[in-house]
Design a protein around this motif. Structure first.
Motif, PDB file in Angstrom:
ATOM      1  N   ILE A 244       7.393   0.261  16.808  1.00 39.08           N
ATOM      2  CA  ILE A 244       7.441  -1.185  17.017  1.00 39.08           C
ATOM      3  C   ILE A 244       7.683  -1.849  15.674  1.00 39.08           C
ATOM      4  CG2 ILE A 244       6.030  -3.198  17.635  1.00 39.08           C
ATOM      5  CD1 ILE A 244       4.715  -1.501  19.792  1.00 39.08           C
ATOM      6  N   SER A 245       8.549  -2.833  15.636  1.00 42.07           N
ATOM      7  CA  SER A 245       8.925  -3.464  14.373  1.00 42.07           C
ATOM      8  C   SER A 245       7.722  -4.162  13.738  1.00 42.07           C
ATOM      9  CB  SER A 245      10.036  -4.500  14.600  1.00 42.07           C
ATOM     10  OG  SER A 245       9.515  -5.621  15.304  1.00 42.07           O
ATOM     11  N   PRO A 246       7.730  -4.335  12.406  1.00 41.21           N
ATOM     12  CA  PRO A 246       6.618  -5.038  11.738  1.00 41.21           C
ATOM     13  C   PRO A 246       6.389  -6.439  12.302  1.00 41.21           C
ATOM     14  CG  PRO A 246       8.022  -3.958  10.116  1.00 41.21           C
ATOM     15  CD  PRO A 246       8.730  -3.834  11.437  1.00 41.21           C
ATOM     16  N   GLU A 247       7.487  -7.142  12.627  1.00 41.87           N
ATOM     17  CA  GLU A 247       7.351  -8.499  13.157  1.00 41.87           C
ATOM     18  C   GLU A 247       6.643  -8.494  14.495  1.00 41.87           C
ATOM     19  OE1 GLU A 247      10.565  -8.126  10.295  1.00 41.87           O
ATOM     20  OE2 GLU A 247      10.220  -7.103  12.210  1.00 41.87           O
ATOM     21  N   ASP A 248       7.055  -7.587  15.389  1.00 42.21           N
ATOM     22  CA  ASP A 248       6.415  -7.515  16.710  1.00 42.21           C
ATOM     23  C   ASP A 248       4.981  -7.005  16.607  1.00 42.21           C
ATOM     24  OD1 ASP A 248       8.512  -8.518  18.219  1.00 42.21           O
ATOM     25  OD2 ASP A 248       9.475  -6.566  18.445  1.00 42.21           O
ATOM     26  N   HIS A 272       3.110  -0.615   7.765  1.00 45.77           N
ATOM     27  CA  HIS A 272       3.910  -1.833   7.648  1.00 45.77           C
ATOM     28  C   HIS A 272       3.759  -2.502   6.285  1.00 45.77           C
ATOM     29  CE1 HIS A 272       5.230  -1.458  11.694  1.00 45.77           C
ATOM     30  NE2 HIS A 272       4.036  -1.631  12.226  1.00 45.77           N
ATOM     31  N   ILE A 273       2.621  -2.291   5.619  1.00 44.73           N
ATOM     32  CA  ILE A 273       2.431  -2.890   4.289  1.00 44.73           C
ATOM     33  C   ILE A 273       3.165  -2.085   3.225  1.00 44.73           C
ATOM     34  CG2 ILE A 273       0.712  -3.395   2.503  1.00 44.73           C
ATOM     35  CD1 ILE A 273      -1.262  -4.007   4.787  1.00 44.73           C
ATOM     36  N   THR A 274       3.127  -0.749   3.379  1.00 42.18           N
ATOM     37  CA  THR A 274       3.808   0.131   2.403  1.00 42.18           C
ATOM     38  C   THR A 274       4.736   1.078   3.155  1.00 42.18           C
ATOM     39  OG1 THR A 274       1.935   1.672   2.505  1.00 42.18           O
ATOM     40  CG2 THR A 274       1.909   0.023   0.742  1.00 42.18           C
ATOM     41  N   PRO A 275       5.864   0.561   3.667  1.00 40.82           N
ATOM     42  CA  PRO A 275       6.744   1.373   4.526  1.00 40.82           C
ATOM     43  C   PRO A 275       7.367   2.574   3.811  1.00 40.82           C
ATOM     44  CG  PRO A 275       7.788  -0.709   3.952  1.00 40.82           C
ATOM     45  CD  PRO A 275       6.369  -0.811   3.500  1.00 40.82           C
TER      46      PRO A 275
END
Length: 473
Positions: A244-248, A272-275
Motif C-alpha cells: 500500500i502506498s505511503p499516502e494511502d 515508509h519513513i526510511t524506504p
C-alpha cells in the motif's frame, strides 16, 4: 494367457441394475409427490460407495422383511437414477441436465462419497457449463465451500471472480459474504485489485457484520474497536499492507492502527519513513498479480479482450478475458524507448499487425488504432477495411468504448518516417512529434463512423503511448 472383458462386465451389471433381480435394498428418493422407489444390491452399493459401506457396517439403515430401507428426500429421483446407474456400470450422461442440476448432482455424489464421480462432474461443469458458472460464481462458491473435495471447481470460480473482482466488491453481495469464503478470496494471489481497495472493502464488510457500530471510525468507542478487531482478526493478516502506498497508508490505514498488531504498525512506519533502509522482515507477501498479464502501464486485461473482439469484428458480443484469441506483445513504449518517430519506426516497422494505445494527458481517456498490415518507412499509404480507431472516454470503464472502422480508402494506413503512427487521409489520428498528436477531421475522412475531434482537442497532448504486435494464438 489372460483376457479382459470390461465392456461385457459393465453391460451385465447394467442389466442387473435394470432387472433388479435378487435386490435386498430399497431406496426412496425425493419427497412429497416427487418420490420414487429404487431397488439395489447391498454388495454392489457398499463396494462402490464409502457412504453405503459405512451405512451397512454401522446398521444405519432400517431393515424390513429382510431388506434394507434408505430414504433420500434431498435427492430427486432423476438424479438418483443417474447415480445408481453409475454405481452399477460406471456410465453417466450429463448432457440432458441444466447447470444447476449438475451442481446438485455433484453435492449428492460427494455425500455418497463416490470420489471418481466427484472428479468427473467437476471437470464436466468447468468444460461444458462455463456459462452457468459465469452467471453467479460467488453464489456457487457459497454453495460448495464446505466441500473439501471440490478444489477444481473452487479454483475455477475464484479465477472468474479474481479476473473482474469489482463486480463483486462493488455490489451489495460483498458485505453478506460468509466469512470462510471471504477468507479464501483474500488469500488469492490473483485477486486483481489494489491492496488499499481490498482493505477498505474489508472494513466495509466488518461494519456490515456489526450494524450498531458507526460508519465513522472517529466515533468508535473502546468497545466498538474491540468488536471490530475481533471481527477482522482472521482477515488482517491477509491484507498485504506492505504493498500500500505511503499516502494511502497515512490516510486510510494508520488512523485505524488499533485494528492491527503493534509490530505490524511499527514495521510499516519504519518502511515508509526510511524506504531505502533494508527491512528485517521475513514474512512479506508478494504483491497480488492477475494470472492474465499483459505488459501495459496504460490499460488492463479487459481492454485486450475488447481489442480482440474488434479485430474479429464481433460487434454483438465480446470475447471474455479467458478466451482471447490473440497475443499482444509490447513492441514500443514511448516513455521507455524514446518519444520520437524514429524510435517508433525502429521498434515497430515490419512487425505485422499492431495496435496503438495512447493515454491522453491529464485525463482518463485512451485513444488509438489498429493496423492490420504493417508499419514501415516507405512514404506510402495503404488501403484496408480492417483497420479501426477507438476511444475510451474513461479507461476504467470499458462501457465508454467507441470504435470506428476504415472505409477502405487509399489512406487508411500511412507510412512516413518523419511521423509516428498515422491513420487516415485527413490525419484522423497521427503522432506528429514528442507528445503532440492530431485528430483532424476537416477534409477527407477515412474513419467516418468515429470522430475523435468530438472528444479530443486538436492537437492534443499525450502522457504516454504503447504499440503491441498482434499475433493470433
Amino acid at each position: 494367457m489372460s483376457f479382459e472383458y470390461f465392456q461385457e462386465l459393465a453391460t451385465d451389471l447394467e442389466k442387473l441394475f435394470t432387472t433388479e433381480k435378487g435386490y435386498d435394498v430399497i431406496i426412496y428418493a425425493g419427497e412429497n409427490e416427487n418420490i420414487k422407489e429404487f431397488h439395489a444390491h447391498s454388495n454392489i452399493l457398499s463396494t462402490r460407495s464409502q457412504y453405503f459401506c459405512t451405512a451397512f457396517s454401522n446398521e444405519w439403515a432400517e431393515k424390513k422383511d429382510g431388506k434394507f430401507i434408505f430414504k433420500k428426500p434431498n435427492v430427486s429421483p432423476q438424479l438418483f437414477k443417474l447415480i445408481l446407474r453409475f454405481i452399477y456400470c460406471g456410465k453417466i450422461d450429463l448432457k440432458m441436465l441444466q447447470g444447476s442440476e449438475v451442481l446438485k448432482l455433484l453435492i449428492v455424489v460427494d455425500e455418497l462419497n463416490i470420489q471418481s464421480l466427484v472428479s468427473c462432474i467437476q471437470k464436466y461443469l468447468i468444460k461444458h457449463q462455463d456459462e452457468f458458472l459465469q452467471q453467479n460464481p460467488m453464489g456457487i462458491l457459497e454453495t460448495i465451500y464446505q466441500h473439501e473435495e471440490f478444489t477444481d471447481l473452487w479454483n475455477h470460480c475464484f479465477e472468474k471472480i479474481c479476473e473482474e473482482p469489482q463486480i463483486l466488491f462493488d455490489s451489495n453481495k460483498f458485505i453478506s459474504l460468509k466469512a470462510p469464503v471471504l477468507n479464501l478470496l483474500l488469500k488469492r494471489d490473483d485477486l486483481n485489485l489494489d491492496e488499499i481497495f481490498i482493505w477498505n472493502s474489508l472494513l466495509k464488510w466488518g461494519l456490515a457484520q456489526n450494524p450498531s457500530i458507526s460508519q465513522n471510525p472517529t466515533k468508535w468507542s473502546k468497545d466498538d474497536i474491540t468488536i471490530m478487531k475481533r471481527t477482522l482478526h482472521g482477515f488482517v493478516p491477509l491484507i498485504r499492507f506492505y504493498h500500500i502506498s505511503p499516502e494511502d497508508f497515512l490516510d486510510k490505514v494508520y488512523p485505524l492502527k488499533k485494528l492491527l498488531p503493534k509490530d505490524l504498525v511499527n514495521n510499516l512506519l519504519t518502511l515508509h519513513i526510511t524506504p531505502n533502509k533494508k527491512q528485517n522482515i521475513n514474512d512479506i507477501q508478494p504483491p497480488r498479480q492477475s494470472k492474465f498479464i499483459y505488459d501495459s502501464t496504460l490499460i488492463e486485461h479487459q481492454h485486450f479482450a475488447i481489442f480482440s473482439s474488434w479485430i474479429d469484428k464481433k460487434n454483438d458480443s465480446h470475447y471474455s478475458k479467458k478466451n482471447i484469441p490473440y497475443n499482444f506483445n509490447l513492441l514500443y513504449r514511448a516513455s521507455r524507448d524514446g518519444n520520437t518517430p524514429a524510435a517508433f519506426h525502429a521498434k515497430c516497422d515490419n512487425k505485422g499487425a499492431t495496435i496503438v494505445v495512447v493515454k491522453v494527458k491529464n485525463s482518463e481517456q485512451i485513444v488509438g488504432g489498429y493496423n492490420p498490415l504493417r508499419w514501415d518507412s516507405s512514404n506510402t499509404s495503404k488501403s484496408t477495411y480492417d483497420s479501426f480507431l477507438f476511444l475510451f472516454t474513461d479507461r476504467k470503464d470499458t462501457k465508454t468504448a467507441k470504435v470506428g472502422y476504415s472505409n477502405g480508402d487509399q489512406n487508411s494506413i500511412r507510412n512516413y518516417p518523419v511521423y509516428g503512427p498515422m491513420f487516415g487521409g485527413a490525419c484522423d489520428l497521427i503522432h506528429y512529434q514528442n507528445d503532440n498528436w492530431y485528430c483532424n477531421r476537416t477534409t477527407s475522412i477515412s474513419y467516418p463512423t468515429i470522430n475523435l475531434q468530438t472528444y479530443l482537442d486538436n492537437p492534443f497532448n499525450v502522457e504516454d503511448y504503447e504499440v503491441f504486435q498482434v499475433i493470433r494464438k
